[in-house]
Design a protein around this motif. Structure first.
Motif, short mmCIF file in Angstrom:
data_model
loop_
_atom_site.label_atom_id
_atom_site.label_comp_id
_atom_site.label_asym_id
_atom_site.label_seq_id
_atom_site.Cartn_x
_atom_site.Cartn_y
_atom_site.Cartn_z
N CYS A 187 24.01 -32.36 31.21
CA CYS A 187 25.28 -32.83 31.78
C CYS A 187 26.38 -31.85 31.36
N GLN A 188 27.49 -31.89 32.09
CA GLN A 188 28.59 -30.98 31.75
C GLN A 188 29.36 -31.49 30.52
N HIS A 189 29.44 -32.81 30.37
CA HIS A 189 30.27 -33.36 29.29
C HIS A 189 29.47 -34.27 28.36
N ASP A 198 26.32 -39.38 26.90
CA ASP A 198 26.31 -40.67 26.19
C ASP A 198 26.24 -41.84 27.17
N ARG A 199 27.03 -41.72 28.23
CA ARG A 199 27.11 -42.83 29.19
C ARG A 199 25.76 -43.06 29.86
N ILE A 200 25.14 -41.98 30.38
CA ILE A 200 23.88 -42.24 31.10
C ILE A 200 22.76 -42.62 30.13
N ILE A 215 18.80 -36.26 26.88
CA ILE A 215 19.98 -36.07 27.72
C ILE A 215 21.01 -35.34 26.88
N THR A 216 21.51 -34.21 27.37
CA THR A 216 22.27 -33.34 26.50
C THR A 216 23.32 -32.53 27.26
N THR A 217 24.00 -31.66 26.52
CA THR A 217 25.02 -30.78 27.11
C THR A 217 24.53 -29.34 26.92
N ASN A 218 25.45 -28.39 27.14
CA ASN A 218 25.04 -26.99 26.98
C ASN A 218 24.68 -26.64 25.54
N VAL A 219 24.88 -27.57 24.60
CA VAL A 219 24.60 -27.24 23.20
C VAL A 219 23.17 -26.73 23.00
N ILE A 220 22.21 -27.26 23.77
CA ILE A 220 20.85 -26.72 23.63
C ILE A 220 20.38 -25.99 24.90
N ALA A 221 21.35 -25.48 25.67
CA ALA A 221 20.98 -24.75 26.89
C ALA A 221 20.27 -23.44 26.56
N ARG A 222 20.52 -22.92 25.36
CA ARG A 222 19.99 -21.59 25.04
C ARG A 222 18.99 -21.62 23.89
N GLY A 223 17.92 -20.89 24.09
CA GLY A 223 17.02 -20.55 22.98
C GLY A 223 15.99 -21.58 22.59
N ILE A 224 16.30 -22.86 22.82
CA ILE A 224 15.41 -23.91 22.29
C ILE A 224 14.03 -23.80 22.95
N ASP A 225 13.02 -23.76 22.10
CA ASP A 225 11.65 -23.47 22.54
C ASP A 225 10.76 -24.67 22.23
N ILE A 226 10.55 -25.50 23.25
CA ILE A 226 9.67 -26.65 23.08
C ILE A 226 8.67 -26.57 24.24
N ASP A 270 24.46 -32.42 36.15
CA ASP A 270 25.64 -31.70 36.62
C ASP A 270 25.28 -30.22 36.61
N LEU A 271 25.69 -29.49 37.64
CA LEU A 271 25.47 -28.04 37.60
C LEU A 271 26.37 -27.44 36.54
N PRO A 272 25.94 -26.37 35.89
CA PRO A 272 26.80 -25.76 34.86
C PRO A 272 27.99 -25.04 35.52
N LEU A 273 29.18 -25.26 34.97
CA LEU A 273 30.38 -24.66 35.55
C LEU A 273 31.07 -23.78 34.52
N MET A 274 31.78 -22.77 35.02
CA MET A 274 32.57 -21.91 34.13
C MET A 274 33.76 -22.73 33.62
#
Ligand SMILES: Nc1ncnc2c1ncn2[C@@H]1O[C@H](COP(=O)(O)OP(=O)(O)OP(=O)(O)O)[C@@H](O)[C@H]1O
Length: 461
Positions: free
Chosen positions: A306-308, A313-315, A354-365, A375-379
């Motif tokens: 999600c973006q936020h 948390d809500r979903i 369910i998460t945010t961009n905090v784990i968008a990078r690097g996490i290897d599972i 939500d699509l990632p936005l600038m």
């Protein structure tokens, strides 16, 4: 070496290169063993295909690594290097040390390249810090540390974290050889001389484009670099799957005269990840579709982005209230809780995160076979620090998209990503992503669960 209950490497007995007859064999009625076996077979094929990012012409022995590190590598179950490992390691290990800017697709083994470099350059007779590694999240720092410990199992390496709440404020000086952490805490500990820099020889930035981004962590990362010793050269290593144009020139200044391994734009995505979209009617419909997908999400493991934080948390609260088992993770949770959530997910106790961009990078599972962009990632607006406090723009964040979907399809495995679009704007954003990545995103009907299931099973074959 096997990954433990938390998905981290823990020491086990024995350390020889795997023999042919020791490769995993399919056992009766065991899906887990079957899928491990299938992955082993397709992986071997890919490592023999010169066009694959997993291919190498060489063996680990030919890359100039110390015997103790070879034992660590084989103990982890690696048998052949990937392309980035084969190309980068001889350059990384040559003397005098040279900086490196290394780019390779998500899940192709960049971590091993920089971890082996750090371990190779340590003088184990000294009890001083000689290598620093920075990552954008505590989750990634912890994961990198697990690789350092596994690869360094047959060395005398001592390690320490520079992540929030790990070291007490009044800690004595750190004597560990390798420190892995996030930039804010690392700066703090260096300023207090808890981490001493006099003997630093290697400085690594994982997810380097993110770490150097002036709208994000760039300032903090630069602060760490400016505290490094000037009386001897420090080898600087920058690794990522993406290096967008706006950070390339800064990266070249940050790591001067670096050897560069770069990807073309059309090479960025991994072919094993099949990308889909679902055309939802509106925001509420996105939630309904997610719930309908639940049975498919739990076939393996899934990450929903999600973006936020409040959306995550809500979903997750709503899904939990409706009897679904999901977890949510974001940067506003306290560190101990974050560690528990990701560890539960790593060991499969939770199937849907369910998460945010905090784990968008690097996490290897490795078991993650589905990523949903709820939500699509936005600038973000410039100077909002990517913190989410500033508004976001209408442009899609292409790099974050590539990293998010790269949480599946790791090291030759298959994976699926599904994007939810729900109006003209999100539709256009998805088209921009398709154009920028030169990848087709295929439609799945939202009202046909059977079709969904068929397409997904097909994509994972
Ligand atoms: N030579 C190898 N043989 C087998 N498995 C490997 C090898 N190298 C790495 N791996 C495994 O591949 C997976 C992906 O590696 P890693 O996390 O280093 O990818 P990455 O390139 O850093 O990805 P990202 O860009 O997403 O951070 C890990 O599970 C790792 O243990």
């Amino acid at each position: 070496m096997e990954k433990d209950a938390d998905g981290f490497y823990t020491p086990t007995a024995g350390a020889a290169a795997p023999k042919e007859d020791e490769k995993p064999q399919p056992g009766p009625n065991s899906d887990l063993i079957k899928s491990t076996f299938e992955v082993t077979v397709t992986l071997a094929d890919q490592q023999l295909d010169p066009n694959s990012p997993l291919y190498s012409a060489k063996t680990f022995e030919e890359l100039g690594l110390h015997q103790d590190l070879l034992r660590g590598i084989y103990d982890m179950g690696f048998s052949k290097p990937s392309k980035i490992q084969e190309r980068a390691l001889p350059l990384l290990l040559s003397n005098p040390p040279t900086n490196m800017i290394g780019q390779s697709q998500s899940g192709t083994g960049k971590t091993a390249a920089f971890v082996l470099t750090m371990l190779s350059r340590i003088d184990f007779t000294k009890k001083t810090t000689q290598a620093l590694c920075l990552a954008p999240s505590r989750e990634l720092a912890r994961q990198i540390m697990s690789v350092v410990v596994a690869m360094g199992k047959f060395t005398a390496v001592q390690t320490e974290y520079a992540i929030k709440d790990n070291l007490a404020r009044d800690s004595g000086p750190v004597t560990a050889h390798i420190v892995v952490g996030t930039p804010g805490t690392m700066t703090d500990l260096m300023r207090k001389h808890i981490i001493n820099v006099a003997d630093i020889k290697v400085f690594v930035l994982d997810e380097a484009d993110n770490m150097l981004d002036q709208d994000g962590l760039g300032d903090q990362t630069l602060r760490v670099k400016n505290m490094l010793p000037r009386d001897h050269p420090v080898q600087i290593l920058l690794f990522s799957a993406t290096f967008p144009d706006h950070v390339r020139s800064f990266a070249s200044k940050f790591a001067p005269s670096a050897n560069k391994i770069e990807l073309q734009k059309e090479e960025l995505s991994i072919s094993g990840i099949r990308q889909f979209y679902m055309d939802c009617k509106d925001e509420d419909h996105k939630y309904d579709i997610l719930v309908r997908l639940y049975a498919l999400l739990t076939i393996g493991q899934s990450i929903i982005f999600c973006q936020h934080k409040h959306t995550a948390d809500r979903i997750s609260a709503r899904m939990s209230a409706e009897g679904h088992k999901v977890a949510s993770l974001h940067g506003a949770k306290d560190p101990a809780e974050r560690d528990a959530i990701i560890d539960n997910f790593r060991d499969g106790r939770e199937k849907v995160l369910i998460t945010t961009n905090v784990i968008a990078r690097g996490i290897d599972i490795l078991q993650v076979n589905m990523v949903v962009n709820y939500d699509l990632p936005l600038m973000y607006e410039r100077n909002s620090g990517g913190s989410g406090h500033g508004g976001h723009l209408d442009n899609p964040d292409i790099e974050t998209y590539i990293h998010r979907i790269g949480r599946t399809g790791r090291f030759g495995r298959r994976g699926i990503s599904i994007n939810f679009v729900h109006n003209k704007k999100t539709w256009q954003q998805m088209e921009q992503i398709e154009q920028a990545t030169s990848q087709k995103i295929m439609r799945i009907e939202t009202n046909d669960v059977d079709e969904m299931e068929e397409k997904m099973k097909d994509a994972l074959k």
